[in-house]
Design a protein around this motif. Structure first.
Motif, mmCIF file in Angstrom:
data_model
loop_
_atom_site.group_PDB
_atom_site.id
_atom_site.type_symbol
_atom_site.label_atom_id
_atom_site.label_comp_id
_atom_site.label_asym_id
_atom_site.label_seq_id
_atom_site.Cartn_x
_atom_site.Cartn_y
_atom_site.Cartn_z
ATOM 1 N N ASN A 283 0.812 -1.212 0.000
ATOM 2 C CA ASN A 283 0.000 0.000 0.000
ATOM 3 C C ASN A 283 0.854 1.275 0.000
ATOM 4 O O ASN A 283 0.506 2.273 0.629
ATOM 5 N N THR A 284 1.980 1.219 -0.703
ATOM 6 C CA THR A 284 2.789 2.410 -0.929
ATOM 7 C C THR A 284 2.518 2.906 -2.347
ATOM 8 O O THR A 284 1.884 2.218 -3.157
ATOM 9 N N ARG A 285 3.018 4.087 -2.656
ATOM 10 C CA ARG A 285 2.819 4.639 -3.996
ATOM 11 C C ARG A 285 3.424 3.725 -5.066
ATOM 12 O O ARG A 285 2.820 3.455 -6.102
ATOM 13 N N LYS A 286 4.625 3.229 -4.775
ATOM 14 C CA LYS A 286 5.298 2.352 -5.728
ATOM 15 C C LYS A 286 4.587 1.007 -5.870
ATOM 16 O O LYS A 286 4.406 0.490 -6.981
ATOM 17 N N SER A 287 4.202 0.425 -4.738
ATOM 18 C CA SER A 287 3.566 -0.900 -4.795
ATOM 19 C C SER A 287 2.225 -0.833 -5.520
ATOM 20 O O SER A 287 1.870 -1.752 -6.264
ATOM 21 N N THR A 288 1.482 0.235 -5.320
ATOM 22 C CA THR A 288 0.197 0.400 -6.000
ATOM 23 C C THR A 288 0.403 0.534 -7.500
ATOM 24 O O THR A 288 -0.319 -0.070 -8.305
ATOM 25 N N TYR B 55 10.062 -0.024 -1.907
ATOM 26 C CA TYR B 55 10.089 0.860 -0.744
ATOM 27 C C TYR B 55 10.557 2.256 -1.125
ATOM 28 O O TYR B 55 11.175 2.472 -2.140
#
Length: 314
Positions: free
Chosen positions: A216-221, A314
């Motif tokens: 649920n981080t910007r990158k993971s999304t 991350y």
């Protein structure tokens, strides 16, 4: 310690995006440029996709150079059936990127210029058809002498291709066989090849994939969105884990200690065969009596590779 200077030559699709994110997330790597080339999708989408990736990573300071829009001997083929028509899974593009950020200098000119500016310091990572590199060698034969090394994702050792128009060649080599031939025969820096077979065997476990995508981080999304179609297709094919060819090559480029087995060998590229054009041909039995010109990676440490891959989230 000084950071490793790196230039990434890519045709930004889903796995290129992951490779770029891996490189810019590493504190020991200094990506000084990204050069774009026609491949997975057309050159304009490649440039736009690269901007999207760098924006997600807060790395728009890295200059992007637009390169060749077609191979040396042109064939109408792309990988949009794998990466989506736009190259990044055809998900709604909520990122507002400014194409005016693309540098005016051509990618081939940038490659030769930067090799002079940072002589002996740059590791070049090629994740796409090798058109830009082949043209750089034609324009400046000494270009490769100024590089620290070259890591290529491309080629196949067993003649099992992954192109829609060929049964025997890997996509990057098969999309521009002449450029691949030039690079293997004329590059004067050390060449490491991460072939298709290694990438297909070295997959990331599905449970680790889900774990990272659910952060649920910007990158993971972003990664969850662009890989959705790829994950669905690979699971339908009953793959044991997620395959990302360019990510595997980038892991080798970032940390060569992950290589557990490799072979130094003379290799060339088939240009004339009706069924084998674009295939990497390694002289396994030393028939040609030529000195090795490449190092082909045969096995990597899966735990180290996974650790490097996970760092981009991350």
């Amino acid at each position: 310690m000084a950071k490793q200077k790196m230039i990434i030559d890519c045709d930004t699709g889903v796995d290129d995006a992951q490779a770029i994110m891996m490189a810019v997330s590493r504190p020991e790597i200094d990506v000084i440029a990204i050069t774009c080339v026609n491949g997975n999708v057309d050159i304009d989408n490649v440039c736009k996709n690269t901007l999207r990736v760098l924006k997600i990573c807060d790395s728009l300071h890295i200059p992007i150079f637009k390169g060749s829009a077609r191979s040396i001997v042109h064939y109408d083929e792309d990988a949009s059936h794998v990466h989506g028509k736009d190259g990044l899974g055809d998900v709604p593009d909520a990122l507002d990127v400014n194409l005016n950020c693309i540098q005016e200098e051509h990618a081939v000119n940038a490659l030769t210029r930067l090799s002079k500016m940072h002589e002996g310091e740059v590791k070049l990572v090629a994740l796409a058809p090798l058109t830009n590199l082949g043209l750089a060698l034609r324009m400046d034969p000494d270009f490769s002498r100024r590089l620290k090394g070259l890591v290529i994702m491309g080629g196949n050792m067993q003649g099992k291709g992954n192109r829609s128009t060929s049964i025997a060649s890997e996509f990057n080599f098969g999309s521009d066989p002449e450029a691949a031939y030039i690079v293997l025969h004329e590059m004067k820096c050390p060449i490491t090849i991460v072939p298709l077979e290694l990438c297909l065997s070295q997959v990331f476990p599905w449970e680790k994939m889900v774990e990272c995508l659910d952060l649920n981080t910007r990158k993971s999304t972003f990664l969850q969105d662009i890989t959705k179609a790829s994950v669905k297709r690979q699971k339908a094919d009953r793959e044991p884990g997620f395959c990302s060819c360019d990510a595997q090559a980038m892991a080798v480029a970032i940390d060569s200690s992950i290589v557990l087995k490799s072979v130094d060998i003379f290799a060339t590229v088939e240009l004339n065969g009706n069924l084998t054009r674009g295939m990497l041909v390694a002289d396994w039995r030393d028939k040609l009596k030529k000195s090795p010109n490449v190092t082909i990676v045969e096995k990597t440490d899966p735990n180290k590779s996974l650790s490097i891959w996970k760092s981009m989230f991350y």
